[in-house]
Design an enzyme around this catalytic site. Sequence first.
Site, PDB file in Angstrom:
ATOM      1  CB  SER A  52       1.457  -3.338  -4.255  1.00 35.93           C
ATOM      2  OG  SER A  52       1.664  -2.649  -3.051  1.00 35.93           O
ATOM      3  CE  LYS A 141       3.826   0.320  -3.443  1.00 30.94           C
ATOM      4  NZ  LYS A 141       2.863  -0.332  -3.742  1.00 30.94           N
TER       5      LYS A 141
END
Length: 153
Positions: A52, A141
């Site tokens: 990701s 993230k």
Amino acid sequence: MKWTSLFNKKTAQSKPKKSKPREWFDALLFAVIASTIIKGLLFSAYAIPSGSMEGTLLTGDYLFVSKFAYGPRMPMTPVSIPFLESTVTGSKIKTYWDGVKLPYFRLPGLSSVKSGDVVVFNYPPEAKDNTPVDMRTHYIKRCIGTPGDVVTI
């Protein structure tokens, strides 16, 4: 008359020498305590588990995260096996004892989160479980918005 100084060490009495197992035990105990304090207050190492973050960080890359940047979080479950995740992989065996729970407390940080920063945070759905905050799964993230920002997709 014989003068003696108060600061002279007694040379006749020397400390008994430690045995080899005792020296190893002392060294290992110091290493575990020092590394636990360093990991808890200064920085931690994390690995990128998925794709990701590709484009800037690749799967398997390691990050050293400074906890002073946003303020280190104090442990809520002080009785745990150091350097292990909250559960043993593949089972629900806990590596901590939740009989002693401390209140949530975070030391002040040097800065605040800004857009574009890579951040490590707890997996939000685990909030429904009774898992202590410091024992939840970590996500890595990039921050795309801060309070007051408008994010469009």
